[in-house]
Each structure stands twice: as structure tokens, then as C-alpha cells.
Design a protein around this motif. Structure first.
Motif, PDB file in Angstrom:
ATOM      1  N   ARG A   1      11.648  26.086  16.275  1.00 47.57           N
ATOM      2  CA  ARG A   1      11.068  25.055  15.416  1.00 47.57           C
ATOM      3  C   ARG A   1       9.734  25.535  14.875  1.00 47.57           C
ATOM      4  N   ARG A   2       9.410  25.106  13.666  1.00 44.69           N
ATOM      5  CA  ARG A   2       8.119  25.446  13.075  1.00 44.69           C
ATOM      6  C   ARG A   2       7.141  24.316  13.358  1.00 44.69           C
ATOM      7  N   TYR A   3       6.051  24.655  14.027  1.00 47.14           N
ATOM      8  CA  TYR A   3       5.043  23.675  14.419  1.00 47.14           C
ATOM      9  C   TYR A   3       3.809  23.797  13.538  1.00 47.14           C
ATOM     10  N   ARG A   4       3.065  22.695  13.464  1.00 52.18           N
ATOM     11  CA  ARG A   4       1.761  22.702  12.822  1.00 52.18           C
ATOM     12  C   ARG A   4       0.848  21.739  13.583  1.00 52.18           C
ATOM     13  N   LEU A   5      -0.442  21.811  13.310  1.00 52.49           N
ATOM     14  CA  LEU A   5      -1.408  20.968  14.025  1.00 52.49           C
ATOM     15  C   LEU A   5      -1.092  19.490  13.856  1.00 52.49           C
ATOM     16  N   THR A   6      -0.713  19.074  12.660  1.00 53.94           N
ATOM     17  CA  THR A   6      -0.501  17.659  12.374  1.00 53.94           C
ATOM     18  C   THR A   6       0.938  17.213  12.596  1.00 53.94           C
ATOM     19  N   ASP A   7       1.746  18.040  13.265  1.00 51.37           N
ATOM     20  CA  ASP A   7       3.139  17.732  13.553  1.00 51.37           C
ATOM     21  C   ASP A   7       3.874  17.499  12.237  1.00 51.37           C
ATOM     22  N   VAL A   8       4.387  16.300  11.977  1.00 45.65           N
ATOM     23  CA  VAL A   8       5.037  16.023  10.688  1.00 45.65           C
ATOM     24  C   VAL A   8       4.305  14.886   9.978  1.00 45.65           C
ATOM     25  N   HIS A   9       3.029  14.723  10.292  1.00 48.68           N
ATOM     26  CA  HIS A   9       2.257  13.589   9.783  1.00 48.68           C
ATOM     27  C   HIS A   9       0.982  14.093   9.095  1.00 48.68           C
ATOM     28  N   GLY A  10       0.126  13.148   8.756  1.00 47.11           N
ATOM     29  CA  GLY A  10      -1.210  13.463   8.277  1.00 47.11           C
ATOM     30  C   GLY A  10      -1.368  13.484   6.768  1.00 47.11           C
ATOM     31  N   HIS A  11      -2.425  12.820   6.302  1.00 48.69           N
ATOM     32  CA  HIS A  11      -2.794  12.826   4.893  1.00 48.69           C
ATOM     33  C   HIS A  11      -4.295  13.083   4.783  1.00 48.69           C
ATOM     34  N   VAL A  12      -4.684  13.885   3.822  1.00 46.71           N
ATOM     35  CA  VAL A  12      -6.106  14.168   3.600  1.00 46.71           C
ATOM     36  C   VAL A  12      -6.788  12.883   3.119  1.00 46.71           C
TER      37      VAL A  12
ATOM     38  N   TRP B   1      -8.778  23.332  24.792  1.00 43.21           N
ATOM     39  CA  TRP B   1      -9.176  24.448  23.933  1.00 43.21           C
ATOM     40  C   TRP B   1      -8.235  25.643  24.143  1.00 43.21           C
ATOM     41  N   GLY B   2      -7.007  25.350  24.560  1.00 40.29           N
ATOM     42  CA  GLY B   2      -6.031  26.402  24.794  1.00 40.29           C
ATOM     43  C   GLY B   2      -5.337  26.849  23.527  1.00 40.29           C
ATOM     44  N   ASN B   3      -4.669  27.996  23.612  1.00 37.76           N
ATOM     45  CA  ASN B   3      -3.952  28.558  22.471  1.00 37.76           C
ATOM     46  C   ASN B   3      -2.515  28.068  22.381  1.00 37.76           C
ATOM     47  N   GLY B   4      -2.029  27.379  23.427  1.00 34.13           N
ATOM     48  CA  GLY B   4      -0.650  26.903  23.402  1.00 34.13           C
ATOM     49  C   GLY B   4       0.321  28.048  23.255  1.00 34.13           C
ATOM     50  N   PHE B   5       1.202  27.970  22.251  1.00 39.15           N
ATOM     51  CA  PHE B   5       2.190  29.028  22.018  1.00 39.15           C
ATOM     52  C   PHE B   5       1.699  30.084  21.031  1.00 39.15           C
ATOM     53  N   LEU B   6       0.467  29.954  20.524  1.00 35.66           N
ATOM     54  CA  LEU B   6      -0.101  31.003  19.679  1.00 35.66           C
ATOM     55  C   LEU B   6      -0.500  32.202  20.539  1.00 35.66           C
ATOM     56  N   PRO B   7      -0.627  33.388  19.975  1.00 37.24           N
ATOM     57  CA  PRO B   7      -1.094  34.541  20.753  1.00 37.24           C
ATOM     58  C   PRO B   7      -2.391  34.217  21.494  1.00 37.24           C
ATOM     59  N   SER B   8      -2.509  34.716  22.711  1.00 36.45           N
ATOM     60  CA  SER B   8      -3.564  34.254  23.618  1.00 36.45           C
ATOM     61  C   SER B   8      -4.977  34.597  23.162  1.00 36.45           C
TER      62      SER B   8
ATOM     63  N   SER C   1      -0.919  16.592  19.776  1.00 41.15           N
ATOM     64  CA  SER C   1       0.133  16.114  20.662  1.00 41.15           C
ATOM     65  C   SER C   1      -0.495  15.579  21.939  1.00 41.15           C
ATOM     66  N   GLN C   2       0.101  14.536  22.517  1.00 41.03           N
ATOM     67  CA  GLN C   2      -0.410  13.990  23.763  1.00 41.03           C
ATOM     68  C   GLN C   2      -0.052  14.869  24.957  1.00 41.03           C
ATOM     69  N   LEU C   3       0.904  15.762  24.785  1.00 41.24           N
ATOM     70  CA  LEU C   3       1.346  16.638  25.870  1.00 41.24           C
ATOM     71  C   LEU C   3       0.590  17.958  25.811  1.00 41.24           C
ATOM     72  N   SER C   4       0.261  18.501  26.966  1.00 40.90           N
ATOM     73  CA  SER C   4      -0.387  19.808  27.022  1.00 40.90           C
ATOM     74  C   SER C   4       0.589  20.886  26.569  1.00 40.90           C
ATOM     75  N   GLY C   5       0.025  21.967  26.054  1.00 41.25           N
ATOM     76  CA  GLY C   5       0.856  23.099  25.671  1.00 41.25           C
ATOM     77  C   GLY C   5       0.860  23.408  24.192  1.00 41.25           C
ATOM     78  N   ARG C   6       0.225  22.549  23.374  1.00 42.89           N
ATOM     79  CA  ARG C   6       0.117  22.837  21.945  1.00 42.89           C
ATOM     80  C   ARG C   6      -1.221  23.526  21.661  1.00 42.89           C
ATOM     81  N   PRO C   7      -1.294  24.298  20.586  1.00 44.51           N
ATOM     82  CA  PRO C   7      -2.566  24.961  20.237  1.00 44.51           C
ATOM     83  C   PRO C   7      -3.619  23.942  19.812  1.00 44.51           C
ATOM     84  N   SER C   8      -4.861  24.216  20.166  1.00 50.46           N
ATOM     85  CA  SER C   8      -5.976  23.360  19.789  1.00 50.46           C
ATOM     86  C   SER C   8      -6.413  23.660  18.354  1.00 50.46           C
ATOM     87  N   ILE C   9      -7.253  22.777  17.822  1.00 49.52           N
ATOM     88  CA  ILE C   9      -7.724  22.939  16.444  1.00 49.52           C
ATOM     89  C   ILE C   9      -8.358  24.316  16.241  1.00 49.52           C
TER      90      ILE C   9
END
Length: 492
Positions: free
Chosen positions: A475-486, A222-229, A178-186
Motif C-alpha cells: 500500500r502507498r502511505y502518506r502523512l495525511t492518510d487519505v484525508h486532509g485539505h490545505v 519522532w520515529g521513522n516508522g517504515f521509512l529508512p531508519s 495515525s493513532q497507532l504506533s509505527g507510522r513515520p513522524s512529520i
């Protein structure tokens, strides 16, 4: 049946529906309260998982399928290295050098606000020469003679593209989806999903090169975002204390600290029994990790016993704590100790002007150590299950930013195409993937979006990117939002 009876029947049906539905909603809410950190989507989709052996498992309790990689070393070149001066050879630019980029080409991509006052946009060829190397015949700039020697170990992706055009949003997008801060990093997602293979060291370690300069770098990358710290990246610094506040204060002995931690743990567990707040468990984990790191970290970062030939491999800078070369050597040591995700940030690749000199300095400070890391991992058998990644947040324009002279020019930010490479576990070595147009301005073959890159990275670690999720604010979040293909074409 009269009108009153019809209305009554409808009312009974409506009440019955709401009564039954409310019980269903209540059970869903109760499930959410009792297990707010569960990855419910994984249970819904359900499949056999591959157990994780000899470690503290994450919420997945295994991988979705056999993993090709056990760990990742991500060499992030912050600032946006120019693909035209590094790995995307464009001989056609020599014919156009000094001429205006066609409006039909320039209009296909956004330009940053830094060139809005510019009235002319002359195309500029690279001042540096390219040659083909290895069995793959990959084109590599003369700026990277050491990397050129390991060309057959690299999977070079020339067709990366992104959505962000300024540094912080672009870094956030690549690191968090996400371009906005606050999401968990890889690294945080991997820590959350897979857990640790070494309980005495953090799952996710971050190192910054000193002396990089240019634009600042936000720790949200490299933040945890909304995941446990306890899933956030732990920054290792150079010098006597690699992790701040890790050592005992003067006069406090280990047995005193252990006893204090035991009492604090009892209090925290009592609070958790009352409130069921997962962040309390994170604090307990962090206290315990800090205690174990007091003995594990000094050994992990101490390179004093490395033989001379290793320093020669990485370069003389490897003897100077905090340099990119020293961090690369430490990354290898952490990989040996099974740290899951090791992120190195090297800043200073942002050359809006004075690019020929600026990018040469950047290459000199990173090239040997990067190639040394690949060679060192390979000779130890670690490259077989370690994935190494090199690249920045976007590319650079093929036209000159500012005045073009015989020996000087600059390049603006460019999200339309840029180059990254991977090496090691699970990717095809000696491969060049994707293609850009003759100006290196647009992708024309096998485009790889940032979310595709993230999905592929997780796939190599045995994770289905669509099934590692976290429920946050309904809402259920994931790293790739609602996109991404291997990107299956690059998989070994």
C-alpha cells in the motif's frame, strides 16, 4: 462454430489475457524490487518541481511548488493545554459557572473513562483574566504576558479538532497521522522528501524539556516508522554529551575512526550490491552522519558565547541546560544552521485536578522563552522562512473534572476543540481563525482537523501532501492518510 470450437476460442483468449497480464504484473513487481523506496505516485502524477539548492535532496529532488518555509520549529506542549485558560476566551461561561452542562451539549463529544463515575458535570469559567492585544485584538490569558506582546506575529487557530481522546494515541495522531504506533513522524516525512540543507547535522532534531513530569512520551512520536531508519529524529540531550555514543572511545583517534568507517563502508556497500536492502544504505548514512556530527554538534549546542541580552530575552532558565528555555535557544541556533525540522517537547500540561496552580507553573516555565524565540528569529530575519508551531494533542473540557471549589478545579481530555498557533513563514500574522461555541465544547466555524493541519504544514514547505508517498506492504502511505485539505485562508 460448434461447442468445442467456442470453448477452445474462449480458452485461447483467456490464456492470452493471462500471459499478457502476467508480463505486466511481473514488470510491476520488478520495478518495486529494483526501486522499493521510490515515491511512484510522484512520477504518475508528474509536475515540474522546484530544485533544492545547496543541500542533499530527498526523493522529491525538489519541491512541488515554491516553498514559503525552509524549516519548522514545533513547540509541542504535551498533555493537552486547556484552551479555556490560554487563548479561547469564553465570557459566557461566567453565567453558567457551577451549573450543569446541558446534556444536549455534553452528548456531542466523547468523554474519557476518567469521568465515567462522575455524577455531576458543572461548567467552570477560567480563574484567569483575558485581555485583547495588538492590532489583531487577539484575546490572550494573563498567564502569557510575554506571548501577548507578540500577538501580532501569531496566527491563532481556535478550531482545531482531533479523533483521539487519550494521550499516546492523540500524540501519535498529531505527529504521524495515525493513532497507532509505527507510522513515520512529520519530521521523518520531511527528511525523506526534502533531504537536508546541512549535511553535517541531522535533518530532524528532537529535544525534551527536563522536569516536565506527568504522562510518559513515546519515542515513536519522532520515529521513522517504515521509512529508512536514517530519517528518524535524533534526540539531543542536555549536558556534556548531547548525542549518546557520538564521541570516540578512550584511546581511539579521529584518523583511526575514519579508517575504520571507510572499511565498514566498503563491507556495507558490498552487501548492498548483493542484497539491495535500503536499510544497508541507511546504516552507511548513519555512520557518516555520526562522524560529521562529532565536530558539528558541539558548536551547534554551545550557547556559552551568547550575549547577556539574549539570555534576558529567553529568561534565566536559558542558562540551565535541558530546560524549555535552553532548548528554545538551541532551536534558534539549529535554525541558523538550516536543520529542517526541530521538535521541542514540553510535558506536564495534563491537569485533571489542581488546574489553576498546574497551568500557572507550566506557563511560567514556557511563556517568556516562547515569545523570546519568536522575537529572536524575527530580529535575525529568520522568521521570514521559519515556521514556528505551538500546541498540544487535544483540549480540555469546559466542565470540571472532580470537585469544583472556589479556587480549584480540573478539566478532562477533550478532542472536540482546542487551540494551536503558528507564526512566521507563510502564515498570516495577527490572525485569529475559527470559532468554538459559547462553552468551548464544539467547533462552530472553520474547523481544522489534524490532517488539515498536517496538509497545510507540508504545503508551506512546498510539498503536495497527496503526492509524497511511500509503498509499504503493498500500500502507498502518506502523512495525511487519505484525508486532509490545505487551510488556504491562513496562508499569507
Amino acid at each position: 462454430m460448434n461447442e468445442f470450437q467456442e470453448n477452445q476460442k474462449f480458452e485461447d483468449t483467456r490464456r492470452g489475457f493471462l500471459k499478457k497480464a502476467s508480463l505486466g504484473f511481473g514488470s510491476i513487481a520488478l520495478s518495486s524490487l529494483l526501486g522499493p523506496t521510490n515515491s511512484f505516485a510522484n512520477d504518475l502524477l508528474g509536475s515540474k518541481k522546484v530544485p533544492i539548492v545547496n543541500g542533499d535532496g530527498g526523493v522529491l529532488n525538489g519541491t512541488h511548488f515554491p516553498a514559503k518555509a525552509k524549516r519548522i520549529i514545533y513547540l509541542f506542549q504535551s498533555g493537552g493545554p486547556s484552551q479555556i485558560e490560554t487563548f479561547d476566551y469564553k465570557p459566557e461561561l461566567a453565567k453558567w459557572h457551577g451549573q450543569e452542562i446541558p446534556d444536549s451539549v455534553r452528548g456531542t463529544q466523547r468523554n474519557s473513562g476518567m469521568v465515567t463515575s462522575q455524577s455531576t458535570f458543572p461548567l467552570v469559567q477560567s480563574i484567569y483574566n483575558f485581555k485583547q492585544y495588538g492590532q489583531s485584538g487577539a484575546w490572550v490569558s494573563e498567564l502569557f504576558p510575554y506571548t501577548a506582546k507578540v500577538a501580532d506575529d501569531l496566527c491563532i487557530i481556535k478550531s482545531m479538532y482531533t479523533e483521539a481522546i487519550n494521550h499516546e494515541p492523540a500524540v501519535m495522531f498529531l505527529q504521524t497521522g495515525s493513532q497507532l504506533s509505527g507510522r513515520p513522524s512529520i519530521g521523518s516525512w520531511l527528511s525523506y522528501g526534502l533531504g537536508s540543507d546541512n549535511k553535517d547535522l541531522p535533518n530532524f532534531v528532537v529535544m525534551l524539556s527536563k522536569g516536565g513530569g506527568a504522562q510518559p512520551l513515546s519515542s515513536a512520536a519522532w520515529g521513522n516508522g517504515f521509512l529508512p531508519s536514517h530519517h528518524q529524529g535524533v534526540q539531543f540531550r542536555s549536558g556534556k554529551d548531547p548525542v549518546l555514543y557520538l564521541n570516540n572511545p578512550h584511546g581511539v583517534h579521529d584518523h583511526d575512526r575514519r579508517r575504520a568507517l571507510d572499511y565498514i563502508s566498503k563491507l556495507n556497500n558490498h552487501q548492498y550490491d548483493i542484497w539491495k536492502d535500503p536499510e544497508i544504505q541507511s546504516k552507511i548514512n548513519q555512520y557518516e552522519m555520526a562522524y560529521r556530527m562529532q565536530s558539528s554538534v558541539p558548536d551547534a549546542v554551545d550557547t556559552s558565547n551568547e550575549p547577556d541580552h539574549i539570555y534576558e530575552l529567553y529568561g534565566e532558565d536559558a542558562k540551565i541546560p535541558g530546560t524549555y528555555a535552553a532548548n528554545c535557544l538551541q532551536a534558534r541556533r539549529l535554525a541558523e544552521k538550516d536543520v529542517k525540522f526541530i521538535q521541542l517537547y514540553h510535558m506536564g500540561w495534563d491537569q485533571h485536578g489542581g488546574l489553576p496552580g498546574g497551568i500557572k507553573r507550566q506557563a511560567l516555565s514556557t511563556d517568556q522563552a516562547t515569545a523570546g524565540l519568536i522575537t529572536d528569529l524575527k530580529q535575525r530575519g529568520l522568521l521570514e522562512d521559519t515556521l514556528v508551531i505551538w500546541g498540544g494533542e487535544f483540549g480540555r473540557t469546559s466542565f470540571s473534572q472532580g470537585r469544583l471549589t472556589a479556587d480549584n478545579y480540573g478539566r478532562d481530555h477533550h478532542p472536540g476543540c482546542f487551540t494551536m498557533w503558528m507564526a512566521g513563514a507563510g502564515v498570516k500574522p495577527g490572525m485569529v481563525y475559527g470559532q468554538t461555541d459559547e462553552f468551548s465544547y464544539n467547533v462552530v466555524q472553520n474547523g481544522v482537523h489534524v490532517h488539515d493541519f498536517q496538509a497545510t504544514l507540508m504545503h508551506l514547505l512546498g510539498i503536495d501532501h497527496e503526492r509524497l508517498t511511500f509503498k509499504h506492504q503493498g500500500r502507498r502511505y502518506r502523512l495525511t492518510d487519505v484525508h486532509g485539505h490545505v487551510v488556504k485562508d491562513i496562508l499569507a
